[in-house]
Design a protein around this motif. Structure first.
Motif, short mmCIF file in Angstrom:
data_model
loop_
_atom_site.label_atom_id
_atom_site.label_comp_id
_atom_site.label_asym_id
_atom_site.label_seq_id
_atom_site.Cartn_x
_atom_site.Cartn_y
_atom_site.Cartn_z
N GLY A 81 0.54 -1.43 -0.43
CA GLY A 81 0.03 0.52 -0.14
C GLY A 81 0.32 1.11 -0.21
O GLY A 81 1.79 1.16 0.19
N HIS A 82 0.06 2.47 -0.36
CA HIS A 82 1.44 3.48 -0.89
C HIS A 82 0.81 4.87 -0.11
O HIS A 82 -0.84 4.88 -0.56
CB HIS A 82 1.61 3.78 -2.44
N ALA A 83 1.03 5.65 0.55
CA ALA A 83 0.52 7.42 0.36
C ALA A 83 1.47 8.13 -0.74
O ALA A 83 2.50 7.79 -0.30
CB ALA A 83 0.04 7.12 2.09
N SER A 84 0.93 8.83 -1.10
CA SER A 84 1.24 9.54 -2.38
C SER A 84 2.04 10.20 -1.26
O SER A 84 1.43 10.70 0.11
CB SER A 84 0.61 10.14 -3.30
N PRO A 85 2.93 11.31 -1.63
CA PRO A 85 3.69 12.43 -1.73
C PRO A 85 2.16 13.73 -0.87
O PRO A 85 2.66 14.25 0.03
CB PRO A 85 4.99 13.12 -2.31
#
Length: 232
Positions: A81-85
């Motif tokens: 899972g990712h959270a963007s900048p």
């Protein structure tokens, strides 16, 4: 000093307490100036780990890259899972970590009964049953697996992003502080892949006007880590 291999000790204790499916979580990219924060989630069961598995930070890049496809085939299930900048800027790091972790957990093909989370702080919370383990990426097999898979994937992603802006050296520094990265920021300023609420911008007079300031509630969250450890 030899590296002590990770074990299933914590996972076994959770299973004895009634959890049938236990997942390990680990993050990568918390201290970077650019790129997403990524959380890996891995379910391994109680099988013997592949040779040499440990915290990704203790492995060479060559060893990590060789181990990642082995782990992808060996684990029962895994997801990232990712959270963007931009989400890191808007939410603060603690909330961004939780967002990335929830995305990883929701992407798993199985629903875990318990989560082993690397570190001492539970940034995930309910509805999951969470066990925090300091240095869990070294001591817990499922967390070690999540650590390697997340690190190799994010490094590859940053190398791809670096093709758009080679001056920043993302293929080598993965968006973390480095002399090349600092020099590029001074000359060219931040890209669309950079986190604009981070303290490194305070040291860039030419680009300081681009810094984003979160609202009071968001700025308080994780502000000590971000201002003291993520500076220029």
């Amino acid at each position: 000093m030899p590296i002590v291999p990770p074990t299933h000790s914590v996972e076994r204790s959770l299973r004895r307490a009634g959890a049938k499916i236990v997942v390990g979580l680990d993050e990568v990219g918390r201290g970077a100036w650019a790129g997403p924060v990524t959380v890996g989630a891995a379910v391994t069961g109680l099988r013997k780990a592949p040779e040499g598995l440990t915290d990704s930070k203790l492995l060479t890049e060559l060893r990590r890259r060789a181990l990642a496809p082995v782990l992808a085939d060996w684990v029962t299930a895994y997801a990232l899972g990712h959270a963007s900048p931009q989400e890191c800027d808007e939410l603060g790091m603690t909330a961004a970590l939780r967002l990335a972790a929830v995305r990883a957990l929701e992407a798993l093909p199985v629903e875990p009964d318990a989560v082993i989370l690397d570190g001492k702080h539970d940034y995930l919370g309910g509805p999951w049953q969470v066990r925090t383990v300091i240095k869990g990426d070294q001591s817990c097999i499922c967390v070690s697996a999540a650590s390697v898979l997340a690190k190799v994937h994010r490094d590859g992603l940053m190398a791809e992003l670096g093709e758009e802006c080679p001056e920043y050296g993302f293929a080598d520094n993965a968006g973390y502080p480095s002399p090349v990265h600092r020099a590029a920021l001074e000359e060219f300023g931040p890209t669309g892949h950079h986190r604009l609420s981070w303290a490194y911008l305070d040291a860039l007079p030419k680009w300081r006007h681009l810094k984003r300031v979160r609202d009071v509630a968001g700025a308080a969250e994780g502000s000590v880590d971000e201002q003291l450890t993520l500076g220029f």
